[in-house]
Design a protein around this motif. Structure first.
Motif, PDB file in Angstrom:
ATOM      1  N   PHE A 356       0.838  -1.203   0.000  1.00  0.00           N
ATOM      2  CA  PHE A 356       0.000   0.000   0.000  1.00  0.00           C
ATOM      3  C   PHE A 356       0.873   1.254   0.000  1.00  0.00           C
ATOM      4  N   ALA A 357       1.920   1.243   0.807  1.00  0.00           N
ATOM      5  CA  ALA A 357       2.832   2.391   0.862  1.00  0.00           C
ATOM      6  C   ALA A 357       3.490   2.604  -0.497  1.00  0.00           C
ATOM      7  N   PHE A 358       3.838   1.513  -1.172  1.00  0.00           N
ATOM      8  CA  PHE A 358       4.425   1.600  -2.513  1.00  0.00           C
ATOM      9  C   PHE A 358       3.420   2.198  -3.496  1.00  0.00           C
ATOM     10  N   MET A 359       2.158   1.749  -3.431  1.00  0.00           N
ATOM     11  CA  MET A 359       1.109   2.299  -4.289  1.00  0.00           C
ATOM     12  C   MET A 359       0.936   3.789  -4.044  1.00  0.00           C
ATOM     13  N   ASN A 360       0.952   4.173  -2.789  1.00  0.00           N
ATOM     14  CA  ASN A 360       0.780   5.578  -2.420  1.00  0.00           C
ATOM     15  C   ASN A 360       1.905   6.431  -2.991  1.00  0.00           C
ATOM     16  N   LEU A 361       3.137   5.908  -2.908  1.00  0.00           N
ATOM     17  CA  LEU A 361       4.287   6.639  -3.445  1.00  0.00           C
ATOM     18  C   LEU A 361       4.237   6.676  -4.969  1.00  0.00           C
ATOM     19  N   LEU A 362       3.827   5.577  -5.608  1.00  0.00           N
ATOM     20  CA  LEU A 362       3.691   5.551  -7.064  1.00  0.00           C
ATOM     21  C   LEU A 362       2.681   6.596  -7.534  1.00  0.00           C
ATOM     22  N   GLU A 363       1.565   6.703  -6.809  1.00  0.00           N
ATOM     23  CA  GLU A 363       0.554   7.702  -7.156  1.00  0.00           C
ATOM     24  C   GLU A 363       1.152   9.112  -7.124  1.00  0.00           C
ATOM     25  N   GLU A 364       1.860   9.410  -6.045  1.00  0.00           N
ATOM     26  CA  GLU A 364       2.456  10.741  -5.878  1.00  0.00           C
ATOM     27  C   GLU A 364       3.474  11.040  -6.984  1.00  0.00           C
ATOM     28  N   ARG A 365       4.371  10.086  -7.256  1.00  0.00           N
ATOM     29  CA  ARG A 365       5.439  10.329  -8.230  1.00  0.00           C
ATOM     30  C   ARG A 365       4.912  10.300  -9.669  1.00  0.00           C
ATOM     31  N   ALA A 366       3.853   9.532  -9.926  1.00  0.00           N
ATOM     32  CA  ALA A 366       3.266   9.506 -11.269  1.00  0.00           C
ATOM     33  C   ALA A 366       2.648  10.852 -11.604  1.00  0.00           C
ATOM     34  N   ILE A 367       1.936  11.433 -10.650  1.00  0.00           N
ATOM     35  CA  ILE A 367       1.341  12.760 -10.864  1.00  0.00           C
ATOM     36  C   ILE A 367       2.443  13.790 -11.102  1.00  0.00           C
ATOM     37  N   TYR A 368       3.512  13.694 -10.322  1.00  0.00           N
ATOM     38  CA  TYR A 368       4.651  14.604 -10.503  1.00  0.00           C
ATOM     39  C   TYR A 368       5.262  14.431 -11.892  1.00  0.00           C
ATOM     40  N   ALA A 369       5.466  13.179 -12.298  1.00  0.00           N
ATOM     41  CA  ALA A 369       6.110  12.904 -13.590  1.00  0.00           C
ATOM     42  C   ALA A 369       5.287  13.448 -14.755  1.00  0.00           C
ATOM     43  N   ILE A 370       3.978  13.243 -14.708  1.00  0.00           N
ATOM     44  CA  ILE A 370       3.112  13.703 -15.793  1.00  0.00           C
ATOM     45  C   ILE A 370       3.033  15.226 -15.809  1.00  0.00           C
ATOM     46  N   THR A 371       2.946  15.830 -14.640  1.00  0.00           N
ATOM     47  CA  THR A 371       2.828  17.285 -14.534  1.00  0.00           C
ATOM     48  C   THR A 371       4.086  17.990 -15.002  1.00  0.00           C
ATOM     49  N   HIS A 372       5.248  17.379 -14.791  1.00  0.00           N
ATOM     50  CA  HIS A 372       6.524  18.039 -15.103  1.00  0.00           C
ATOM     51  C   HIS A 372       7.210  17.497 -16.360  1.00  0.00           C
ATOM     52  N   ARG A 373       6.518  16.678 -17.136  1.00  0.00           N
ATOM     53  CA  ARG A 373       7.170  16.154 -18.336  1.00  0.00           C
ATOM     54  C   ARG A 373       7.357  17.264 -19.370  1.00  0.00           C
ATOM     55  N   LYS A 374       8.427  17.146 -20.126  1.00  0.00           N
ATOM     56  CA  LYS A 374       8.743  18.134 -21.153  1.00  0.00           C
ATOM     57  C   LYS A 374       7.897  17.894 -22.403  1.00  0.00           C
ATOM     58  N   ASN A 375       7.662  18.957 -23.151  1.00  0.00           N
ATOM     59  CA  ASN A 375       6.958  18.883 -24.444  1.00  0.00           C
ATOM     60  C   ASN A 375       5.545  18.306 -24.328  1.00  0.00           C
ATOM     61  N   ALA A 376       4.935  18.457 -23.153  1.00  0.00           N
ATOM     62  CA  ALA A 376       3.561  17.971 -22.988  1.00  0.00           C
ATOM     63  C   ALA A 376       2.605  18.835 -23.796  1.00  0.00           C
ATOM     64  N   LYS A 377       1.651  18.188 -24.483  1.00  0.00           N
ATOM     65  CA  LYS A 377       0.690  18.928 -25.295  1.00  0.00           C
ATOM     66  C   LYS A 377      -0.263  19.740 -24.432  1.00  0.00           C
ATOM     67  N   THR A 378      -0.508  19.280 -23.225  1.00  0.00           N
ATOM     68  CA  THR A 378      -1.411  19.980 -22.320  1.00  0.00           C
ATOM     69  C   THR A 378      -0.857  19.931 -20.912  1.00  0.00           C
ATOM     70  N   LYS A 379      -1.120  20.962 -20.151  1.00  0.00           N
ATOM     71  CA  LYS A 379      -0.685  21.010 -18.759  1.00  0.00           C
ATOM     72  C   LYS A 379      -1.867  20.786 -17.817  1.00  0.00           C
ATOM     73  N   LYS A 380      -2.861  20.052 -18.295  1.00  0.00           N
ATOM     74  CA  LYS A 380      -4.035  19.751 -17.487  1.00  0.00           C
ATOM     75  C   LYS A 380      -3.611  19.062 -16.192  1.00  0.00           C
ATOM     76  N   GLN A 381      -4.184  19.503 -15.083  1.00  0.00           N
ATOM     77  CA  GLN A 381      -3.893  18.883 -13.802  1.00  0.00           C
ATOM     78  C   GLN A 381      -4.462  17.472 -13.778  1.00  0.00           C
ATOM     79  N   VAL A 382      -3.696  16.531 -13.226  1.00  0.00           N
ATOM     80  CA  VAL A 382      -4.126  15.134 -13.220  1.00  0.00           C
ATOM     81  C   VAL A 382      -4.137  14.584 -11.796  1.00  0.00           C
ATOM     82  N   CYS A 383      -4.880  13.504 -11.630  1.00  0.00           N
ATOM     83  CA  CYS A 383      -4.972  12.839 -10.331  1.00  0.00           C
ATOM     84  C   CYS A 383      -5.107  11.341 -10.567  1.00  0.00           C
ATOM     85  N   ALA A 384      -4.970  10.575  -9.505  1.00  0.00           N
ATOM     86  CA  ALA A 384      -5.226   9.143  -9.606  1.00  0.00           C
ATOM     87  C   ALA A 384      -6.718   8.930  -9.782  1.00  0.00           C
TER      88      ALA A 384
END
Length: 451
Positions: A356-384
């Motif tokens: 569960f702790a791993f899932m929780n950390l994956l959720e946090e880092r996935a949102i960070y990765a998508i939000t901060h990726r380069k050349n993204a077509k949209t900067k729409k805020q995302v969530c799990a």
């Protein structure tokens, strides 16, 4: 060989016949996927049933992300769930009554309604035989074919008056758990060579508990398993008229077709991996990440791998992190928030807190990765989204993967029926018929002897 060559030739022709210049979609203002330019859904109807809220539209037309809300008949899903939890009871039956009728039941009404659902759950002999005869490898297909078969045993299958629609709806909602359980038990026997267990539903227990009993037996589940499954079913019961399967049910219902044909169409839609099968995609990804991430607490290692995933370098090379992002929700998916609460409690009971702790950390880092990726077509805020945790929850309960998507159907059948009833009871009913513009050029006919 000739047949294979002909199929190949026809298939190759598709390369040309299906090609349409992307610029033409912009030229004719086509709302691809029934989405507006800002990625919101095209407004095609009105409903009193459910509301999915993920943003506010400001005066200038822009969208302001807000914490997600899911409303059933105007009532916040948080209130429905937390009230049932506080009173230490299951809540799916109450939600069924609410979505079908438009009002909350009192205690007497809820007791009578719940008892009626229990009595209606047992399958008739001809339905059991149909499931055995429809033996197959996919429970969603068996479910759809069984629903179509039920048309033959209904004394008034084509009657679309309110009373008959409600009778059919209650019957289908009650029988879906038994159909899925029967189909799974026959599947595990025929395809996996395991012993065949056919358990008849118990009287006066919740739908969630009956389903677990029919799948796993009396000693195969805990009280917390029942509560968590009940929660998952509440969260999946309805999601507005715009989700693909519910819209499918509304489109088919608008033609006046029978209930069984319309619900079978909804099942076909939900089966798609981009819709009901999403939690299986999440599960596969999480299992992969458990293997490749050597330290489940290392943020940098997770960040580096997610960066490669988004760049299509690793995993399935599609550039996606499954379970993150939603068409409407931005800051949060209320279903994911509620399911995560119970997932934490369930993980503690099952001794899977590290996962569960791993899932929780994956959720946090996935949102960070998508939000901060380069050349993204949209900067729409995302969530799990809800799929991020649903597969993990089902696995902890001990449910087989073959029933994950059918379980979604077992819940969403409630919303489908509510929307079908609404579609067929508008004062000014109209068949749903959008338009496609033909962009091919006129071609002169060539006689067969001159080709």
């Amino acid at each position: 060989m000739k047949d294979k060559f002909m199929i190949y030739k026809l298939s190759e022709a598709v390369k040309l016949t299906c090609k349409i210049d992307n610029e033409l979609f912009e030229k004719f203002n086509v709302k691809r996927g029934l989405r507006n330019a800002d990625h919101t859904g095209v407004l095609v109807g009105l409903t009193n049933i459910g509301d999915v809220v993920g943003y506010d539209r400001l005066d200038d037309g822009s969208l302001k992300p807000i914490p997600g809300k899911l409303l059933y008949r105007g009532i916040d899903i948080d209130d429905l769930v937390h009230c049932a939890q506080k009173e230490k009871r299951t809540g799916f039956e109450e939600v069924i009554y609410l979505l079908l009728s438009g009002a909350l039941p009192d205690k007497e009404e809820l007791d009578l309604f719940s008892h009626m659902l229990c009595e209606s759950m047992a399958l008739e002999k001809q339905t059991k035989i149909a499931i055995i005869d429809l033996e197959g490898q996919d429970i969603m297909n068996i479910l759809a074919r069984t629903v179509l078969e039920m048309y033959n045993y209904d004394p008034e299958p084509d009657d679309t008056c309110r009373d008959n629609l409600m009778r059919q709806s209650v019957d289908l909602i009650a029988k879906f758990p038994a159909i899925i359980a029967y189909a799974y038990n026959i599947l595990r026997h025929s395809a996996k060579g395991q012993s065949l267990h056919i358990r008849h539903p118990n009287e006066d227990v919740s739908i969630a508990e009956n389903f677990l009993y029919m799948i796993k037996g009396t000693k195969g589940y805990t009280e917390l398993d029942v509560r968590v499954l009940d929660l998952a079913m509440i969260l999946h019961a309805e999601h507005g008229g715009g989700n693909n399967s519910t819209f499918t049910v509304r489109v088919t219902s608008s033609t006046g077709t029978d209930t069984y044909s319309s619900i079978a169409a909804g099942i076909g839609s939900l089966k798609g991996p981009l819709h009901g099968g999403a939690n299986l995609q999440v599960g596969k990804m999480i299992n992969h990440l458990k293997e490749v991430i050597t330290n489940w607490t290392d943020e940098q290692q997770i960040d580096d791998y997610f960066k490669k995933m988004l760049s299509k370098e690793v995993y399935d090379q599609k550039g996606l992190i499954y379970g993150i992002g939603h068409a409407v929700y931005t800051v949060s998916d209320p279903r994911a928030v509620l399911l995560k609460e119970m997932a934490k409690e369930l993980a503690k009971e099952k001794g899977r807190e590290a996962e569960f702790a791993f899932m929780n950390l994956l959720e946090e880092r996935a949102i960070y990765a998508i939000t901060h990726r380069k050349n993204a077509k949209t900067k729409k805020q995302v969530c799990a989204n809800v799929d991020f945790y649903s597969g993990f929850v089902y696995d902890m309960i001990g449910l087989p993967k073959e029933v994950y998507t059918p379980l979604f159907a077992m819940s969403r059948i409630v919303g489908w029926c509510a929307h079908r009833i609404e579609e067929l009871n508008f004062d000014d009913r109209r068949i749903i018929r959008p338009a496609y513009k033909n962009v091919s050029e006129a071609v002169e006919f060539t006689p067969l002897t001159q080709r």
